[in-house]
Write a protein that holds these residues in place. Structure first.
Motif, PDB file in Angstrom:
ATOM      1  N   HIS A   6       0.737  -1.171   0.158  1.00  0.00           N
ATOM      2  CA  HIS A   6       0.025   0.172  -0.009  1.00  0.00           C
ATOM      3  C   HIS A   6       0.811   1.285  -0.080  1.00  0.00           C
ATOM      4  N   VAL A   7       2.215   1.288  -0.044  1.00  0.00           N
ATOM      5  CA  VAL A   7       2.932   2.257  -0.194  1.00  0.00           C
ATOM      6  C   VAL A   7       4.183   2.227  -1.053  1.00  0.00           C
ATOM      7  N   PRO A   8       3.625   1.855  -2.479  1.00  0.00           N
ATOM      8  CA  PRO A   8       4.435   1.724  -3.344  1.00  0.00           C
ATOM      9  C   PRO A   8       5.575   2.790  -3.539  1.00  0.00           C
ATOM     10  N   LEU A   9       6.855   2.415  -3.799  1.00  0.00           N
ATOM     11  CA  LEU A   9       7.989   3.300  -3.895  1.00  0.00           C
ATOM     12  C   LEU A   9       7.971   4.066  -5.152  1.00  0.00           C
ATOM     13  N   ASP A  10       7.296   3.629  -6.262  1.00  0.00           N
ATOM     14  CA  ASP A  10       7.583   4.316  -7.435  1.00  0.00           C
ATOM     15  C   ASP A  10       6.403   5.218  -7.701  1.00  0.00           C
ATOM     16  N   ASP A  11       5.621   5.447  -6.595  1.00  0.00           N
ATOM     17  CA  ASP A  11       4.435   6.268  -6.713  1.00  0.00           C
ATOM     18  C   ASP A  11       4.708   7.346  -5.818  1.00  0.00           C
ATOM     19  N   HIS A  12       5.146   8.621  -6.341  1.00  0.00           N
ATOM     20  CA  HIS A  12       5.399   9.759  -5.270  1.00  0.00           C
ATOM     21  C   HIS A  12       4.243  10.283  -4.630  1.00  0.00           C
ATOM     22  N   SER A  13       3.236  10.052  -5.282  1.00  0.00           N
ATOM     23  CA  SER A  13       1.884  10.742  -4.772  1.00  0.00           C
ATOM     24  C   SER A  13       1.014   9.877  -3.681  1.00  0.00           C
ATOM     25  N   ARG A  14       1.695   8.808  -3.401  1.00  0.00           N
ATOM     26  CA  ARG A  14       0.837   7.932  -2.505  1.00  0.00           C
ATOM     27  C   ARG A  14       1.834   7.662  -1.239  1.00  0.00           C
ATOM     28  N   LEU A  15       0.636   7.857  -0.228  1.00  0.00           N
ATOM     29  CA  LEU A  15       1.381   7.415   1.129  1.00  0.00           C
ATOM     30  C   LEU A  15       0.302   6.509   1.878  1.00  0.00           C
ATOM     31  N   LEU A  16       0.685   5.646   3.196  1.00  0.00           N
ATOM     32  CA  LEU A  16      -0.145   4.838   3.609  1.00  0.00           C
ATOM     33  C   LEU A  16      -0.640   5.477   5.023  1.00  0.00           C
ATOM     34  N   LEU A  17      -1.942   5.479   5.431  1.00  0.00           N
ATOM     35  CA  LEU A  17      -2.445   5.780   6.736  1.00  0.00           C
ATOM     36  C   LEU A  17      -2.862   4.574   7.272  1.00  0.00           C
ATOM     37  N   ILE A  18      -2.497   4.500   8.799  1.00  0.00           N
ATOM     38  CA  ILE A  18      -2.986   3.546   9.609  1.00  0.00           C
ATOM     39  C   ILE A  18      -3.571   4.044  10.585  1.00  0.00           C
ATOM     40  N   LYS A  19      -4.893   4.014  10.503  1.00  0.00           N
ATOM     41  CA  LYS A  19      -5.903   4.631  11.601  1.00  0.00           C
ATOM     42  C   LYS A  19      -6.393   3.539  12.662  1.00  0.00           C
ATOM     43  N   GLY A  20      -6.389   3.998  13.904  1.00  0.00           N
ATOM     44  CA  GLY A  20      -6.955   3.017  14.888  1.00  0.00           C
ATOM     45  C   GLY A  20      -7.041   3.743  16.298  1.00  0.00           C
ATOM     46  N   MET A  21      -8.257   3.356  17.085  1.00  0.00           N
ATOM     47  CA  MET A  21      -8.316   4.008  18.514  1.00  0.00           C
ATOM     48  C   MET A  21      -7.013   4.157  19.302  1.00  0.00           C
ATOM     49  N   ALA A  22      -6.979   4.936  20.179  1.00  0.00           N
ATOM     50  CA  ALA A  22      -5.832   4.985  21.071  1.00  0.00           C
ATOM     51  C   ALA A  22      -5.928   3.529  21.923  1.00  0.00           C
ATOM     52  N   GLY A  23      -5.037   2.845  22.155  1.00  0.00           N
ATOM     53  CA  GLY A  23      -4.715   1.483  22.841  1.00  0.00           C
ATOM     54  C   GLY A  23      -5.060   0.395  21.748  1.00  0.00           C
TER      55      GLY A  23
END
Length: 694
Positions: A118-135
């Motif tokens: 989900h974070v391909p190196l060759d795609d400069h426009s993409r990043l990965l967000l991991i969301k989750g409640m605290a804890g």
């Protein structure tokens, strides 16, 4: 030994460097033959210099990077119990247990080995967000990635392809990418000119992990913006973690930079893996000194409470707390039914450990127990007030000014401040080598803020304002003014506070019914103002009969047509359990049960029976499809639910069941031929009905 561990990486780097030098040497020979001009010669010279700088970073900077990352692959969960002097660091690989990761396009499972897809190196426009409640385990997941990279494990595909891994905690005070590199690569940065180290670093395949976007401060916000700028033109893969409530702000910020976000939701530890986590956690806490049957008893308790507490047990933080409680005070575990009760018992354990240390401290050992207890409570109340201020300002870390204030207050009472901070706060070493104090998790901060209310409402011995205090007045006092219209920020704190107000019944923390109802009204102002929203939070609220009846009437939870479904069964069980039987107007209640997950069926049937409620419609879809088979207890519950008031039933059919006389729609799955024979005999005794057998 460390050099030997990374020798394969060195060999790979050296082979690459040899190829580069051979290529450059060939071009130099062409220059000597007069085939290349001066400008190209300068370009080749710069290439040679850049290659040397890359090798310098790899030989001197990489070992320093790995050394400094070592401290981030461990967790330190016991500071609330052991104090500041004996905190153990637990390597994350000893406790890490498979977590539930879901993709952004619905409940699509994402195996951890595919995380970096989900974070391909060759795609400069993409990043990965991991969301989750605290804890929920975001930081634990990050530490797993760091640990695997350091040990060159291949659990996560593509991780070993990264030559550099950088880790940023947003609560830290690093404000530029260069400062981040200086923090990790040590003195080697002095051998680079200006921002040259950035170019050399990003000439390698680099993974940057930014942990806690929700904790951005003024300095780390600058670093984050710089990373977004760098990502547009450089080969850098970025992973960001955050709490869900900050996702909209995050998306708006990165999309303004034309960045595409891949989102993965972290849902904690799956139900089938929770016992594995507890066993691992129990082992690293030194369970060799505990009776062997203790762990078995703990696992039995978890299984027994799995339905009513399944959301609470999904958080690794809560499983860690319940394990620590079991090892220290197993007698309190069996009565825990909400998250607030778990935190309350953990608070009591932390406080008792604190008072044990104070009783042995040379500066406080002379104090009578009652005086020591009173002074300790006053210090804790001050900490609770500061917790509320931190919640108000969305802070996790405690400002140094606040620590100084707390220390001065403790010293004014003759108590050692380091014991108080060591009992309830987490000391964090920043990447720059300084110390910060913070709350272990947002839930703990909210719990401590919520604790202000029952402490102010009930402690008359040293607070004269308690006679006129109300939840609203205490809220206004903590805010330093009138209440804002929107209390959404304080919603979870209010849930914790309501549970705390009810937990004191029968002892010195008992508060009036009016105070409890007023607290519920504040919860309504926080956004819990309709039937669906109250059902979402009801299972996390500890209430008594009066409060439960108020909730049922205020939100019309039992109206002329009530459906109990998978996502509301816990809430209805909690309401039925705490409300005196029978419910008012029960003759008008029409219950429809639609359960795909039948774990709570037995308890629901028990509570419905207690209130003399007979459902008119029952749908047990998983049983009907054959995805799950009912237990003996569940079969007995279904049998008791199939009264003559039942008009529709869809589920499994057991030969012991009786067909209700008023049923009009019957869809059943029969297990075998004998079951079919018995079922057909039963049909002969009933009126004509619509039925379907599988």
């Amino acid at each position: 030994m460390f050099r030997e561990a990374i020798q394969p990486l060195y060999s790979k780097i050296e082979r690459g460097m040899d190829r580069v030098f051979d290529n450059i040497q060939q071009k130099i020979e062409e220059i000597g033959k007069g085939g290349i001009g001066a400008e190209v010669f300068d370009e080749y010279q710069r290439e040679i210099d850049f290659t040397k700088k890359k090798k310098l970073l790899e030989e001197e900077g990489f070992p320093c990077l790995k050394y400094r990352l070592e401290k981030f692959k461990s967790i330190n969960p016991l500071n609330l119990i052991t104090g500041t002097s004996s905190n153990p660091n637990i390597p994350v690989e000893k406790i890490y247990t498979e977590m539930k990761l879901e993709g952004e396009s619905g409940p699509c499972s994402v195996p951890i080995e595919d995380l970096l897809n989900h974070v391909p190196l060759d795609d400069h426009s993409r990043l990965l967000l991991i969301k989750g409640m605290a804890g929920m385990g975001k930081t634990t997941l990050v530490k797993k990635i760091i640990s695997d990279w350091l040990s060159m494990k291949d659990d996560i595909k593509g991780l070993n392809d990264f030559a550099i891994l950088l880790y940023v905690e947003c609560r830290d005070s690093i404000e530029s990418f260069k400062d981040l590199l200086v923090a990790y690569f040590g003195d080697v940065h002095q051998k680079f000119q200006y921002n040259e180290i950035i170019d050399v670093c990003l000439a390698h395949k680099c993974l940057l992990i930014i942990d806690g976007y929700d904790e951005l401060n003024d300095k780390s916000a600058k670093l984050f913006l710089e990373v977004l700028t760098l990502k547009k033109s450089r080969k850098i893969s970025v992973i960001v973690t955050t709490r869900p409530e900050f996702q909209v702000r995050f998306n708006n910020q990165v999309k303004s930079d034309y960045t595409t976000v891949s989102t993965i939701s972290l849902e904690g530890i799956p139900k089938e893996k929770r016992e594995e986590f507890v066993c691992k956690y129990y082992a690293v806490l030194g369970s060799d000194n505990s009776p062997l049957q203790s762990l078995d008893e703990l696992l039995k308790y978890l299984r027994k409470k799995m339905h009513t507490m399944h959301e609470v047990w999904g958080l690794p933080l809560n499983l860690a707390f319940v394990t620590v409680l079991w090892m220290n005070k197993p007698e309190v575990i069996r009565n825990i039914t909400t998250e607030a009760e778990l935190y309350w018992q953990f608070y009591l354990l932390s406080r008792s450990k604190l008072e044990e240390r104070l009783a042995k401290n040379p500066n406080t050992a002379h104090l009578p127990p009652s005086e020591l207890d009173s002074k300790t409570e006053r210090c804790i109340l001050k900490l609770c007030h500061e917790s509320f201020k931190a919640l108000q300002k969305d802070e996790i870390s405690i400002p140094k000014s606040t620590i100084k204030y707390l220390s001065a207050f403790c010293h004014s009472l003759g108590l050692p401040a380091e014991e108080l901070t060591g009992a309830f706060l987490k000391r964090v070493t920043t990447s720059q080598g300084s110390f910060q104090y913070s709350f272990p998790h947002k839930e703990i901060k909210e719990f401590m803020a919520a604790l202000s209310f029952p402490m102010k409402l009930t402690n008359q011995c040293w607070d004269q304002s308690v006679n006129t205090a109300t939840p609203t007045k205490i809220f206004e006092m903590l805010l330093g003014g009138s209440l804002p219209e929107n209390l959404h920020k304080y919603q979870n704190m209010l849930i914790q506070m309501i549970s705390l107000l009810h937990m004191g019944d029968g002892d010195e923390m008992k508060v009036s019914e009016d105070a409890k109802i007023e607290a519920l009204e504040l919860l309504v102002r926080s956004g819990v103002n309709d039937k669906d929203s109250v059902l979402r939070v009801l299972k996390n609220i500890k209430c008594d009969h009066s409060s439960s009846r108020w909730i049922a009437q205020r939100f019309k939870l039992f109206d002329e047509y009530t459906e109990i479904r998978d996502h509301t069964i816990d809430a209805y069980i909690a309401l039925l359990r705490t409300t005196d039987a029978p419910l008012p107007n029960r003759e008008e209640i029409d219950i429809k049960i639609d359960l795909k997950d039948t774990d709570g069926l037995v308890e629901l049937q028990r509570q419905l029976c207690r209130h003399l409620i007979n459902p008119s419609s029952i749908e047990l879809y998983n049983h009907y499809k054959g995805d799950s088979e009912p237990t003996v207890e569940e079969r007995e519950s279904i049998k008791n639910l199939l009264t003559n008031d039942c008009k529709e039933y869809r589920g499994i059919w057991d030969p012991t069941f009786q067909i209700p006389t008023n049923i009009s729609n019957l869809q059943v799955r029969l297990l075998d031929q004998p079951s079919l024979d018995v079922f057909c005999q039963s049909l002969e005794k009933t009126k004509e009905i619509n039925f379907l057998c599988k």
